[in-house]
Design a protein around this motif. Structure first.
Motif, PDB file in Angstrom:
ATOM      1  N   PHE A 333      12.581   3.434   7.001  1.00 49.41           N
ATOM      2  CA  PHE A 333      11.583   3.863   8.065  1.00 49.41           C
ATOM      3  C   PHE A 333      11.486   5.086   9.086  1.00 49.41           C
ATOM      4  O   PHE A 333      10.912   5.304   9.784  1.00 49.41           O
ATOM      5  CB  PHE A 333      13.120   3.147   8.996  1.00 49.41           C
ATOM      6  CG  PHE A 333      13.266   1.717   9.644  1.00 49.41           C
ATOM      7  CD1 PHE A 333      13.378   1.701  11.009  1.00 49.41           C
ATOM      8  CD2 PHE A 333      13.295   0.555   8.602  1.00 49.41           C
ATOM      9  CE1 PHE A 333      13.818  -0.090  10.990  1.00 49.41           C
ATOM     10  CE2 PHE A 333      13.837  -0.292   8.871  1.00 49.41           C
ATOM     11  CZ  PHE A 333      13.866  -1.103  10.685  1.00 49.41           C
ATOM     12  N   ASP A 365      19.499 -10.043   1.244  1.00 46.04           N
ATOM     13  CA  ASP A 365      19.074  -8.372   1.687  1.00 46.04           C
ATOM     14  C   ASP A 365      20.399  -8.606   3.310  1.00 46.04           C
ATOM     15  O   ASP A 365      20.915  -9.709   3.615  1.00 46.04           O
ATOM     16  CB  ASP A 365      17.546  -8.034   2.364  1.00 46.04           C
ATOM     17  CG  ASP A 365      17.550  -7.230   2.646  1.00 46.04           C
ATOM     18  OD1 ASP A 365      18.590  -5.796   2.868  1.00 46.04           O
ATOM     19  OD2 ASP A 365      16.329  -6.180   2.876  1.00 46.04           O
ATOM     20  N   ASP A 366      20.440  -7.121   4.041  1.00 45.02           N
ATOM     21  CA  ASP A 366      21.551  -7.112   5.351  1.00 45.02           C
ATOM     22  C   ASP A 366      20.599  -7.879   5.993  1.00 45.02           C
ATOM     23  O   ASP A 366      21.792  -8.055   7.182  1.00 45.02           O
ATOM     24  CB  ASP A 366      21.988  -6.021   4.663  1.00 45.02           C
ATOM     25  CG  ASP A 366      20.920  -5.027   4.923  1.00 45.02           C
ATOM     26  OD1 ASP A 366      20.443  -4.492   6.289  1.00 45.02           O
ATOM     27  OD2 ASP A 366      20.719  -4.429   3.692  1.00 45.02           O
ATOM     28  N   SER A 367      19.349  -7.656   6.623  1.00 43.52           N
ATOM     29  CA  SER A 367      18.742  -7.840   7.370  1.00 43.52           C
ATOM     30  C   SER A 367      17.287  -7.593   7.304  1.00 43.52           C
ATOM     31  O   SER A 367      16.548  -6.924   6.276  1.00 43.52           O
ATOM     32  CB  SER A 367      19.424  -6.338   8.642  1.00 43.52           C
ATOM     33  OG  SER A 367      18.650  -5.027   7.907  1.00 43.52           O
ATOM     34  N   ARG A 370      11.607  -5.706  10.828  1.00 43.35           N
ATOM     35  CA  ARG A 370      10.260  -5.814  10.979  1.00 43.35           C
ATOM     36  C   ARG A 370       9.324  -7.289  10.320  1.00 43.35           C
ATOM     37  O   ARG A 370       8.357  -7.141  10.284  1.00 43.35           O
ATOM     38  CB  ARG A 370       9.437  -5.156  11.000  1.00 43.35           C
ATOM     39  CG  ARG A 370       9.353  -3.342  12.230  1.00 43.35           C
ATOM     40  CD  ARG A 370       8.762  -1.822  11.602  1.00 43.35           C
ATOM     41  NE  ARG A 370       8.307  -1.251  12.395  1.00 43.35           N
ATOM     42  CZ  ARG A 370       9.092  -0.502  12.529  1.00 43.35           C
ATOM     43  NH1 ARG A 370      10.691  -0.382  11.802  1.00 43.35           N
ATOM     44  NH2 ARG A 370       8.900   0.184  13.893  1.00 43.35           N
ATOM     45  N   GLY A 371      10.475  -7.369   9.126  1.00 41.59           N
ATOM     46  CA  GLY A 371       9.900  -8.261   7.470  1.00 41.59           C
ATOM     47  C   GLY A 371       8.730  -7.233   6.975  1.00 41.59           C
ATOM     48  O   GLY A 371       8.724  -7.839   5.694  1.00 41.59           O
ATOM     49  N   THR A 372       8.938  -6.156   7.088  1.00 40.98           N
ATOM     50  CA  THR A 372       7.589  -5.140   5.762  1.00 40.98           C
ATOM     51  C   THR A 372       7.981  -4.819   4.345  1.00 40.98           C
ATOM     52  O   THR A 372       8.009  -5.864   3.903  1.00 40.98           O
ATOM     53  CB  THR A 372       7.519  -3.779   6.600  1.00 40.98           C
ATOM     54  OG1 THR A 372       7.514  -3.388   7.766  1.00 40.98           O
ATOM     55  CG2 THR A 372       6.501  -3.095   6.036  1.00 40.98           C
ATOM     56  N   ILE A 406      21.453   2.451  16.966  1.00 39.71           N
ATOM     57  CA  ILE A 406      20.869   2.453  15.936  1.00 39.71           C
ATOM     58  C   ILE A 406      18.968   2.318  16.261  1.00 39.71           C
ATOM     59  O   ILE A 406      18.921   1.836  17.748  1.00 39.71           O
ATOM     60  CB  ILE A 406      21.040   1.205  15.760  1.00 39.71           C
ATOM     61  CG1 ILE A 406      22.736   0.997  15.070  1.00 39.71           C
ATOM     62  CG2 ILE A 406      20.563   0.284  14.748  1.00 39.71           C
ATOM     63  CD1 ILE A 406      23.028   1.411  13.719  1.00 39.71           C
TER      64      ILE A 406
END
Ligand code: AMP
Length: 476
Positions: A333, A365-367, A370-372, A406
């Motif tokens: 990020f 994956d954990d989350s 944005r999906g990038t 967050i």
């Protein structure tokens, strides 16, 4: 819930994801600057933009703070010079927009009763309103961070002493705050009434205390975990030992559940729940509702490793490594621009061709924010010859931004805010996509006995966002 205007991006930015640390050396046997350095080093995952340490030996406060990682801001000589009886420290997260050394913490100020230093993890949603009102009274601000509003309030409300000022400040501010504060004689820890951000108390020897965002910092400095600071609690440590003041709390606590999903370190315990165990349990629950046929379960390193292990254990599909991670790259990020973020993913992760070629892969994956990341990784795995890529996410769909500390992007940038699961699958290019339900996620942290904020998943925030307009200042 509609977001009040002028709320999210007032100033340069509102989001503050940080780590805080404090130490009080009662026995005169510690190097407090060194302890703060190692404490902050172990909280580095909570903030990579800037770091700072303030110390006092009973007369005045000295501090060093700057942009950069902990070992970049402090060298051996600087640390050695940070001697005293009390130290506090801060690491700040990099989000987007202006990142300025002036916004580095701890903030240090001189007020009527002496010197004060303050380090904050969290986000005050009514900071712009309070700040504007304080400016009407003639206040001058040197930074754009909401923490300075806290400092200003405490200084202004201190006619009846510091404790009274803290009480009044807590009545005025809305949002999340885990604070460590220092005067020339006291170390103070404060947690907001909802306990949104974590704060724990530890001890070194008989009478020396430490405060930290996460318990992993205690292990780094040889402290033992004593307990979590309670929601709405103020702990004051000075020559008389430790004293606790509990502010009235009207509702159940709302610890941020995303701390367990992604933010906290796996070896930390927060409010009675081990982060590693919670993540592994999330992976197991994900597998319990799944019947995909695959040859190997892989994790997106590092944060999803426990969940992938849990998934593999429960499903019986072997766990393996499918992605190599460059351990010298920080969290993706950091790059504010989308183009840079995509290059960032490629710099950070690469497929292990030999391991994935010809295989049907379950990628955990954990989350998805944005999906990038997911889109790039799925692409990498396919290019490396994976036959099928089934993505499994050990948290629910992130649909709403976080206003409480967050860093999540605006609603429009969140992949899950305006797409169905099938549309998300199509976007990231996986063969199938499944998420953990909120019900199951909350089951993984059930042992804590506290309540949770799951606002990013269901929009149910600890307080109405209209509280951002709350501006009730107890200034005489
Ligand atoms: P994205 O590419 O936006 O979907 O990012 C998802 C990835 O970023 C996941 O692999 C998470 O581990 C990680 N992540 C989730 N939340 C955050 C956050 N607030 N800051 C930085 N990274 C995050």
């Amino acid at each position: 819930m509609p977001v009040p205007t002028d709320f999210r991006f007032a100033g340069d930015r509102m989001e503050e994801d940080c780590g805080v640390f404090g130490v009080y050396d009662a026995e005169g046997s510690l190097h407090v600057g060194e302890a703060a350095y190692f404490g902050l080093y172990s909280l580095q995952h909570r903030g990579q933009e800037s770091a700072g340490i303030a110390v006092t030996d009973g007369s005045g406060i000295r501090y060093v703070r700057n942009k950069g990682l902990v070992p970049e801001v402090f060298d051996q000589e600087t640390i050695q010079a940070l001697t005293g009886r009390i130290a506090i420290g801060h690491v700040r997260y990099s989000t987007f927009g202006v990142s300025d050394a002036i916004n580095a913490q701890p903030l240090v100020a001189r007020y009527k009763h002496g010197n004060l230093a303050l380090a904050h993890n969290g986000n005050l949603i009514n900071a712009p309103a309070l700040r504007s009102k304080l400016e009407d009274y003639g206040a001058i601000f040197q930074t754009t961070v909401d923490t300075e509003v806290i400092l200003n309030l405490i200084a202004r409300l201190s006619s009846d002493g510091l404790e009274e000022a803290i009480h009044k400040m807590m009545k005025s501010v809305r949002g999340s705050y885990a604070l460590v504060m220092m005067t020339e004689t006291q170390l103070i820890g404060i947690r907001d009434p909802f306990g949104i951000r974590p704060l724990a108390l530890g001890r070194i020897g008989e009478d020396s205390y430490v405060l930290a965002s996460e318990s992993c910092a205690f292990d780094a400095v040889g402290a033992e975990f004593v307990r979590d600071v309670h929601p709405g609690e103020i702990v004051i440590i000075d020559e008389n030992g430790l004293r606790s003041i509990q502010m009235p709390v009207t509702c159940r606590s709302k610890l941020c559940v995303f701390e367990f999903v992604y933010f906290a370190r796996t070896d930390s315990m927060i409010d009675g729940v081990g982060v590693y165990a919670a993540r592994k349990a999330a992976g197991m629950r994900l597998a319990a509702h799944d019947d995909v046929s695959a040859d190997m379960v892989i994790a997106v390193p590092d944060s999803a490793v426990p969940a992938a292990i849990g998934y593999a254990e429960k499903s019986g599909i072997p766990y393996g490594e499918g992605l190599a991670k460059n351990r010298y790259v920080g969290r993706t990020f950091i790059q504010p621009e989308q183009g840079m973020r995509e290059i960032g993913v490629r710099t950070k992760l690469n497929a292990l061709t030999k391991n994935v070629k010809g295989k049907r892969i379950v990628m955990v994956d954990d989350s998805i924010v944005r999906g990038t990341t997911s889109r790039k990784i799925v692409d990498m795995l396919r290019l490396a010859g994976a036959r099928e890529v089934h993505m499994r996410v050990s948290s629910p769909i992130v649909m709403h931004p976080c206003f409480f500390g967050i860093d999540t992007p605006s609603e429009e940038e969140l992949l899950g805010s305006h797409r169905t699961c099938e549309q998300m699958r199509e976007y990231i290019g996986a063969d199938s996509l499944k998420f953990l339900s909120l019900h199951d996620l909350l089951k993984t942290v059930e042992g804590s006995g506290c309540g949770f904020c799951s606002g990013c998943f269901d929009g149910d925030y600890p307080m109405p966002l209209s509280e951002s307009e709350s501006c009730d200042l107890a200034i005489e």
